[in-house]
Design an enzyme around this catalytic site. Structure first.
Site, mmCIF file in Angstrom:
data_model
loop_
_atom_site.group_PDB
_atom_site.id
_atom_site.type_symbol
_atom_site.label_atom_id
_atom_site.label_comp_id
_atom_site.label_asym_id
_atom_site.label_seq_id
_atom_site.Cartn_x
_atom_site.Cartn_y
_atom_site.Cartn_z
ATOM 1 N N ARG A 43 0.819 -1.137 -0.117
ATOM 2 C CA ARG A 43 0.194 -0.179 -0.342
ATOM 3 C C ARG A 43 0.832 0.983 -0.236
ATOM 4 O O ARG A 43 2.051 1.450 0.911
ATOM 5 C CB ARG A 43 -0.740 0.169 1.244
ATOM 6 N N HIS A 95 -8.069 0.760 -6.107
ATOM 7 C CA HIS A 95 -8.098 -0.175 -4.658
ATOM 8 C C HIS A 95 -8.001 -1.709 -5.039
ATOM 9 O O HIS A 95 -9.591 -1.658 -4.800
ATOM 10 C CB HIS A 95 -8.951 0.406 -3.665
ATOM 11 N N GLN A 99 -9.956 -4.587 -2.604
ATOM 12 C CA GLN A 99 -11.620 -4.004 -2.094
ATOM 13 C C GLN A 99 -12.528 -4.099 -3.126
ATOM 14 O O GLN A 99 -13.777 -4.801 -2.904
ATOM 15 C CB GLN A 99 -11.356 -2.164 -2.117
ATOM 16 N N ASP A 157 -17.475 6.507 -0.872
ATOM 17 C CA ASP A 157 -16.470 6.807 0.000
ATOM 18 C C ASP A 157 -16.347 8.219 0.755
ATOM 19 O O ASP A 157 -16.511 9.348 0.566
ATOM 20 C CB ASP A 157 -15.291 6.239 -0.937
ATOM 21 N N CYS A 169 -16.641 1.424 1.382
ATOM 22 C CA CYS A 169 -15.307 0.446 1.815
ATOM 23 C C CYS A 169 -15.238 0.947 2.896
ATOM 24 O O CYS A 169 -14.033 -0.751 3.068
ATOM 25 C CB CYS A 169 -14.207 1.412 0.481
HETATM 26 N N1 CP Z 1 -11.394 -0.253 2.900
HETATM 27 C C1 CP Z 1 -10.193 -0.688 3.953
HETATM 28 O O1 CP Z 1 -8.756 -1.110 2.598
HETATM 29 O O2 CP Z 1 -9.626 -0.424 4.722
HETATM 30 P P1 CP Z 1 -8.146 0.338 5.484
HETATM 31 O O3 CP Z 1 -7.347 1.192 4.907
HETATM 32 O O4 CP Z 1 -8.652 0.174 6.979
HETATM 33 O O5 CP Z 1 -7.307 -1.700 4.960
HETATM 34 N N1 NVA Z 2 -10.798 6.518 -0.944
HETATM 35 C C1 NVA Z 2 -10.231 6.041 0.244
HETATM 36 C C2 NVA Z 2 -9.972 4.769 0.599
HETATM 37 C C3 NVA Z 2 -9.634 3.913 2.323
HETATM 38 C C4 NVA Z 2 -10.104 2.415 1.698
HETATM 39 C C5 NVA Z 2 -8.002 6.500 0.267
HETATM 40 O O1 NVA Z 2 -7.534 6.422 -0.475
HETATM 41 O O2 NVA Z 2 -8.187 6.684 1.651
#
Ligand code: CP
Ligand code: NVA
Length: 303
Positions: free
Chosen positions: A100, A127, A130, A222, A261
């Site tokens: 990540r 992502h 997800q 989101d 999500c």
């Molecule tokens: N939805 C998601 O990716 O959650 P986290 O940021 O907690 O991993």
């Molecule tokens: N769009 C959000 C998704 C988190 C799972 C972010 O990138 O923070």
């Protein structure tokens, strides 16, 4: 040849269908698949995470492997060591890497310079883990994906980009409603339109939530401020009128569900009332992260 999972379109429609079917089997029997026995999987996180990190750690363990959590700030990458050098070093120790980070091109470079499968656990652009779990959830509720319509209301962020491409790939109609200037990434729109031509899905990029939810079976949202955008908090002012509330849900199909999500900022992109009404769906999505990712790893690591 090794396979990576950097975005949802790294899999074909048929492969996604197979991964969902297998995820449903794994959901019933958590130790069914042991294809990570004797394998060490690195989990590098340059951003915070609750769901992704824990579901991957647990998933690798349940499949017989060794998960190694690597906090990004503790690595030499955070001090500027070249991604391609890091990839070549990690290839000598690990059997796979989940990462990540911020820039999508970093995961592309890691994948290009490593010998093992690389899984994107979220970048600023995409992502896909997800979305795989979301597709499993939609399939569980409706028994199909093709022919359904998903409406995404909110920021044209990593979730919007990935849902856009993923829906078009699976033959689902998709409407994105974002404020002007906050639409999804142009590259994602082009890719979605390419798949839409093949599957017949309808793709719409709009600025009007009420228009987007017409005929929708799934409403999705989101946060308005994503990780890495903490300095842009005033951005929320632009999103007035883009909250999923009871009124908006009423304008969708009769049996429509609302998905998120997580984490959620209740009172911004979704009201507390709507969130609680669809909490079962939303937490099923979160649970399915575990099953969908295990199924994905089984697919990638058997290759
Ligand atoms: N939805 C998601 O990716 O959650 P986290 O940021 O907690 O991993
Ligand atoms: N769009 C959000 C998704 C988190 C799972 C972010 O990138 O923070």
């Amino acid at each position: 040849m090794k396979r990576d999972f950097l975005n949802i379109s790294d899999l074909t429609k048929k492969e996604i269908e197979e991964i969902i079917e297998y995820a449903l089997k794994l959901k019933k029997d958590k130790f069914l698949d042991r294809s990570l026995e004797n394998k060490s999987i690195g989990l590098v996180f340059m951003k915070p995470s609750t769901r992704t990190r824990i579901s991957f750690e647990v998933g690798v363990y349940q499949m017989g492997g060794q998960p190694i959590y690597i906090q990004g700030s503790s690595t030499q990458m955070s001090r500027g060591e070249d991604i391609k050098d890091t990839a070549r070093v990690l290839s000598r120790y690990l059997d796979g890497l989940v990462i990540r980070t911020y820039a999508h091109k970093e995961v592309e470079e890691l994948a290009a310079y490593s010998d093992f499968p690389v899984i994107n656990a979220l970048t600023d652009y995409a992502h896909p883990c997800q979305v795989l779990a979301d597709f499993q959830t939609i399939y569980e509720i409706f028994g199909k994906l093709e022919g359904l319509k998903l409406a995404y209301i909110g920021d044209g962020n990593n979730m919007a980009n990935t849902l856009l491409i993923g829906c078009a790939l699976m033959g689902m109609d998709v409407s994105i409603a974002s404020p002007e200037g906050y639409e999804p990434n142009g590259k994602a729109v082009v890719e979605a339109l390419k798949y839409a031509k093949e599957t017949g899905a309808k793709v719409e990029i709009l600025n009007n939530p009420e228009e987007a939810v017409k005929g929708a079976h799934v409403l999705y949202t989101d946060v308005w401020v994503s990780m890495g955008q903490e300095g842009e908090k005033e951005k929320v002012n632009v999103f007035e009128g883009f909250t999923i509330d009871e009124n908006l849900v009423k304008k969708a199909e009769k049996n429509a569900v609302v998905m998120h999500c997580l984490p959620a900022h209740k009172g911004e992109e979704i009201t507390e009332e709507v969130f609680e009404k669809f909490a079962d769906v939303i937490f099923e999505q979160a649970e399915n992260r575990l099953h969908a990712q295990k199924s994905l790893m089984s697919f990638l690591f058997k290759k």
